[in-house]
Design a protein around this motif. Structure first.
Motif, short mmCIF file in Angstrom:
data_model
loop_
_atom_site.label_atom_id
_atom_site.label_comp_id
_atom_site.label_asym_id
_atom_site.label_seq_id
_atom_site.Cartn_x
_atom_site.Cartn_y
_atom_site.Cartn_z
N CYS A 273 133.49 -34.61 62.85
CA CYS A 273 132.44 -34.39 62.84
C CYS A 273 131.86 -33.65 62.97
N VAL A 274 131.51 -32.71 64.12
CA VAL A 274 130.94 -31.46 64.59
C VAL A 274 131.74 -30.74 63.76
N VAL B 3 137.35 -45.29 58.83
CA VAL B 3 138.59 -44.36 59.08
C VAL B 3 139.30 -43.33 57.95
N ILE B 4 138.95 -44.42 56.51
CA ILE B 4 139.28 -43.96 54.85
C ILE B 4 138.31 -42.54 54.30
N SER B 5 137.41 -43.08 54.87
CA SER B 5 136.41 -42.02 53.82
C SER B 5 135.62 -40.93 54.94
N MET B 6 135.42 -41.04 56.38
CA MET B 6 136.10 -39.90 56.92
C MET B 6 137.35 -38.51 56.90
N LEU B 7 138.51 -39.03 56.58
CA LEU B 7 139.67 -38.62 56.25
C LEU B 7 139.19 -38.08 54.68
N VAL C 1 139.62 -33.87 54.60
CA VAL C 1 140.94 -33.40 53.42
C VAL C 1 141.11 -34.87 52.68
N GLY C 2 141.32 -35.71 51.93
CA GLY C 2 142.19 -36.59 51.17
C GLY C 2 141.48 -36.13 49.95
N PHE C 3 140.51 -36.14 49.61
CA PHE C 3 139.20 -35.99 48.01
C PHE C 3 140.84 -33.94 47.47
N SER C 4 140.25 -33.41 48.60
CA SER C 4 141.03 -32.11 48.09
C SER C 4 142.89 -32.17 48.17
N LEU C 5 143.38 -32.92 48.95
CA LEU C 5 144.75 -33.86 48.53
C LEU C 5 145.14 -34.46 47.47
N SER C 6 144.46 -35.18 47.08
CA SER C 6 144.06 -35.61 45.70
C SER C 6 144.49 -35.28 44.39
N PHE C 7 142.65 -34.35 44.12
CA PHE C 7 142.68 -33.97 43.01
C PHE C 7 142.18 -32.24 43.96
N GLY C 8 142.23 -31.90 44.60
CA GLY C 8 142.57 -29.93 44.61
C GLY C 8 143.25 -29.84 43.02
N ASP C 9 143.13 -28.34 43.56
CA ASP C 9 143.89 -27.37 42.40
C ASP C 9 145.60 -27.63 42.92
N PRO C 10 146.04 -28.38 41.99
CA PRO C 10 147.99 -28.02 42.10
C PRO C 10 148.75 -27.80 43.09
#
Length: 448
Positions: free
Chosen positions: A20-21, A91-95, A99-108
């Motif tokens: 959060c911080v 939990v999953i929204s914060m994650l 970083v979760g969105f990056s791991l899923s849809f970030g540059d390959p």
């Protein structure tokens, strides 16, 4: 042991506070119109309106799942079971943002095959803390809606996937251990599968040609195989015989899931268009066919037609049509629901699964339903080189190879994560706590 557990809760609080911080001090990069991002002039208001609605519908599925599961467990474990689904929203929204969105849809980040680069997972720093995620549409992913809306829509899928697993582990898993496991599962199993199937350069989607319209592979197969792995690691409950506490809860949960599934499937068209309308139709027809098939198949096998059976059948139909919702016709969707209901019904009553004690038959419904959906999609999906009927045995073979890879990755990956979690803190509650019920022993609450 209690002191050790308390230290884990302190650690959980510190991690939450740090996330959060950190956002306050994260230096966000500004988005500029380029090959990667479109101008906001390309936004289609109708698409935005529909995806906002669809995102709300998919969010509703997680509380729906909590009622669906909560009504099926014993009276001493209703609140704990429902909370395990509901807590995923936090939990999953914060994650996902961190970083979760990056791991899923970030540059390959992946491998090169025949001169082409395919992604296995996304770059964790690409969209960390939603960097570059604002009102500008991404040119390769949902080019008519703001990228922030795409990220939030996908977040709801990430939320419900670990929530599905909870039904298999109900009445015996420690709450804080569950929280650690779902974080690991989301980062190590869900994110790579999401990237490989849904990113434009993902290995399973771009190389193997896997068709997964709304998550039969990414969501239901991964959750189903993770569930069966968890059952094997945790072992059977001390008292595996129970009577569902509240069938009206199950009916309510099923209605919420069915309603929310329209956002899940029709929303995956990522536009207010003809594909969305067809996905909406195939979703409800497959579920209707599965519900009736389950009820009548039960009667043919000497069992009463039950509200519980009808609800489970309806959900199995929704699971099975998910990977094909936008790729098949209405008559084919009926067959999806019909065939998946029969196979899942047989699996639910299979003695081998009963012996290992998958509490709420998660693998038999979500895992098997996802497998059936993937196989049937590989046979019937329409479009050039989309399936066996529209591309030949080579296309079908690629799908079946991917099915085996996803099953193995989800099962053995989850098995490793359960064992890793258990090293930090035991997964299973004490025998005394299990006898008392998890509502009181884990949360000091009860139905009364």
């Amino acid at each position: 042991m209690d002191k050790i557990i308390e230290k884990r809760w302190i650690a959980a609080f510190i991690v939450t506070a740090a996330v959060c911080v950190t956002g306050l001090f994260w230096e966000h990069a500004s988005v500029s119109v380029s090959e990667r991002f479109n101008s906001t002039d390309t936004i289609v208001p109708a698409d935005v309106a529909w995806l906002l609605t669809a995102s709300c519908l998919v969010l509703l599925m997680t509380p729906g799942l909590s009622f669906f599961y909560g009504g099926m467990v014993g009276k001493k474990n209703v609140i704990s079971t429902m909370l395990k689904s509901f807590i995923c929203l936090g939990v999953i929204s914060m994650l996902w943002v961190a970083v979760g969105f990056s791991l899923s849809f970030g540059d390959p980040i992946g491998i090169t095959i025949n001169g082409t680069y395919y992604g296995i997972i996304g770059n964790p720093s690409d969209f960390a803390f939603f960097d570059y995620v604002d009102e500008h549409p991404h040119s390769a992913m949902a080019s008519t809606i703001p990228f922030i809306l795409f990220a939030l829509f996908q977040m709801k899928f990430a939320v419900i996937t670990p929530a599905i697993i909870t039904g298999a582990l109900a009445e015996r898993i420690r709450f804080i251990s569950f929280l650690l496991f779902i974080c690991l599962f989301s980062l190590v199993i869900y994110a790579p599968l999401c990237h490989m199937v849904w990113h434009p350069s993902g290995l399973l989607g771009a190389y193997f040609g896997v068709k997964d319209f709304a998550g039969g592979t990414v969501v239901h197969m991964s959750a189903g195989f993770a569930a069966i792995a968890g059952v094997l690691v945790l072992g059977k409950r001390k008292n595996a015989e129970y009577i569902p506490t509240n069938i009206p809860f199950v009916l309510l949960g099923t209605g919420m899931l069915w309603f929310g599934w329209f956002g899940f499937n029709a929303g995956s068209a990522l536009a207010a268009n003809h594909t969305s309308a067809m996905a909406f139709a195939t979703t409800t027809i497959a579920s209707a066919a599965a519900m009736l098939t389950w009820a009548f198949f039960d009667r043919l096998n000497g069992r009463k037609v039950s509200a519980l059976g009808c609800c489970i059948g309806a959900v199995v139909g929704l699971v099975a049509i998910t990977p094909a919702a936008g790729f098949v016709s209405i008559p084919k969707s009926m067959f999806f629901g019909f065939s998946a209901a029969i196979v899942s019904n047989v699996m639910v009553h299979w003695k081998a699964l009963k012996r290992i004690d998958d509490t709420l038959d998660v693998f038999a419904c979500h895992g098997v339903g996802g497998i059936m959906g993937m196989i049937l999609t590989a046979i019937f999906a329409e479009g050039e080189n989309a399936s066996l009927l529209h591309g030949g045995w080579g296309v079908f073979g690629h799908h079946m190879t991917a099915l085996v890879l996803v099953a193995a990755f989800s099962f053995f990956g989850a098995m490793l994560l359960y064992k890793s979690t258990n090293l930090f803190i035991p997964l299973r509650v004490s025998e005394e706590s299990e006898q008392m019920g998890l509502d009181m022993s884990q949360h000091n609450e009860s139905l009364g």
